[in-house]
Design a protein around this motif. Structure first.
Motif, PDB file in Angstrom:
ATOM      1  N   MET A   1       1.090  -1.237   0.054  1.00 29.55           N
ATOM      2  CA  MET A   1      -0.223  -0.063  -0.128  1.00 29.55           C
ATOM      3  C   MET A   1       0.927   1.431   0.019  1.00 29.55           C
ATOM      4  O   MET A   1       1.893   1.388   1.051  1.00 29.55           O
ATOM      5  N   ASP A   2       0.673   2.335  -0.720  1.00 35.28           N
ATOM      6  CA  ASP A   2       1.299   3.568  -0.898  1.00 35.28           C
ATOM      7  C   ASP A   2       1.089   4.265   0.365  1.00 35.28           C
ATOM      8  O   ASP A   2       0.129   3.847   0.767  1.00 35.28           O
ATOM      9  N   LEU A   3       2.159   5.123   0.474  1.00 42.19           N
ATOM     10  CA  LEU A   3       2.751   6.022   1.880  1.00 42.19           C
ATOM     11  C   LEU A   3       0.992   6.564   2.341  1.00 42.19           C
ATOM     12  O   LEU A   3       0.514   6.566   3.083  1.00 42.19           O
ATOM     13  N   GLN A   4       0.775   7.628   0.841  1.00 47.80           N
ATOM     14  CA  GLN A   4      -0.088   8.415   0.917  1.00 47.80           C
ATOM     15  C   GLN A   4      -1.698   7.851   1.103  1.00 47.80           C
ATOM     16  O   GLN A   4      -2.895   7.981   2.585  1.00 47.80           O
ATOM     17  N   LYS A   5      -2.153   7.067   0.298  1.00 49.67           N
ATOM     18  CA  LYS A   5      -2.922   5.763   1.297  1.00 49.67           C
ATOM     19  C   LYS A   5      -3.457   4.660   2.641  1.00 49.67           C
ATOM     20  O   LYS A   5      -4.329   5.206   3.222  1.00 49.67           O
ATOM     21  N   GLN A   6      -2.136   4.584   2.892  1.00 51.54           N
ATOM     22  CA  GLN A   6      -1.812   4.357   4.907  1.00 51.54           C
ATOM     23  C   GLN A   6      -2.121   5.036   5.208  1.00 51.54           C
ATOM     24  O   GLN A   6      -2.674   5.304   6.976  1.00 51.54           O
ATOM     25  N   GLU A  43       3.222  13.791  -8.891  1.00 52.73           N
ATOM     26  CA  GLU A  43       3.053  12.609  -7.970  1.00 52.73           C
ATOM     27  C   GLU A  43       4.849  12.170  -7.109  1.00 52.73           C
ATOM     28  O   GLU A  43       5.742  12.167  -7.903  1.00 52.73           O
ATOM     29  N   THR A  45       7.426  10.107  -5.890  1.00 55.70           N
ATOM     30  CA  THR A  45       7.886   8.769  -5.625  1.00 55.70           C
ATOM     31  C   THR A  45       7.647   8.424  -4.031  1.00 55.70           C
ATOM     32  O   THR A  45       8.309   9.216  -3.633  1.00 55.70           O
ATOM     33  N   GLU A  46       8.168   7.029  -4.301  1.00 57.45           N
ATOM     34  CA  GLU A  46       8.523   6.416  -2.493  1.00 57.45           C
ATOM     35  C   GLU A  46       9.262   6.615  -2.278  1.00 57.45           C
ATOM     36  O   GLU A  46       9.434   7.587  -0.919  1.00 57.45           O
ATOM     37  N   TYR A  89       5.990   4.727  10.176  1.00 57.19           N
ATOM     38  CA  TYR A  89       5.444   5.604   8.542  1.00 57.19           C
ATOM     39  C   TYR A  89       7.445   4.592   7.554  1.00 57.19           C
ATOM     40  O   TYR A  89       7.408   4.517   6.262  1.00 57.19           O
TER      41      TYR A  89
END
Length: 147
Positions: A1-6, A43, A45-46, A89
């Motif tokens: 799961m990407d950070l924003q969603k988390q 956007e 990136t990780e 995180y």
């Protein structure tokens, strides 16, 4: 799961559980990520998101040191609680032994032999340990290894 969603999921959960401290930190991180996204115009990136998280953690560490010097125990406790939330995180931090191994391997790869080669070594190490180690800790180990 990407950070924003988390972060969004955790924010909803913190609201439901009435965890004010956690909610404040999550909102702060979301805001920092959004500001960086606006600044870059794309956007994140990780890696870029990890950089922002690292910056947030660094700010809190610096604040913690200042509050400890000023004997502000109330603020020290608040900052420590914020740091605990932020750590969830961030990727797991490397141990000193793991970090020393990376430092030693990089020194050999770069062919460094003295402190004058420190820039080359640091430039090669930091991308490898991004988000997994504090830059000051890496710097200290490199200086020790090149001495």
């Amino acid at each position: 799961m990407d950070l924003q969603k988390q972060l969004n999921e955790d924010m909803k959960q913190a609201m439901k559980n009435k965890e004010k401290q956690r909610l404040v930190v999550i909102r702060s991180v979301k805001s920092a990520l959004q500001n960086e996204q606006i600044k870059q115009g794309k956007e994140l990136t990780e890696d870029e998101a990890l950089t922002v998280l690292g910056r947030e953690m660094k700010q809190r560490k610096e604040s913690l040191q200042e509050f400890e010097k000023a004997n502000r125990d109330d603020l020290v406790a608040k900052i420590k609680a914020e740091m605990e939330v932020l750590e969830t995180y961030l990727p797991e931090q490397l141990s000193d032994d793991e970090l020393q191994k990376i430092v030693d391997e990089t020194i050999v790869q770069v062919g460094a032999s003295s402190k004058s080669d420190m820039g080359k070594v640091m430039g090669a190490i930091m991308p490898k340990v991004k988000g997994k180690a504090d830059g000051n800790q890496v710097n200290r180990l490199v200086v020790k290894s090149l001495s």
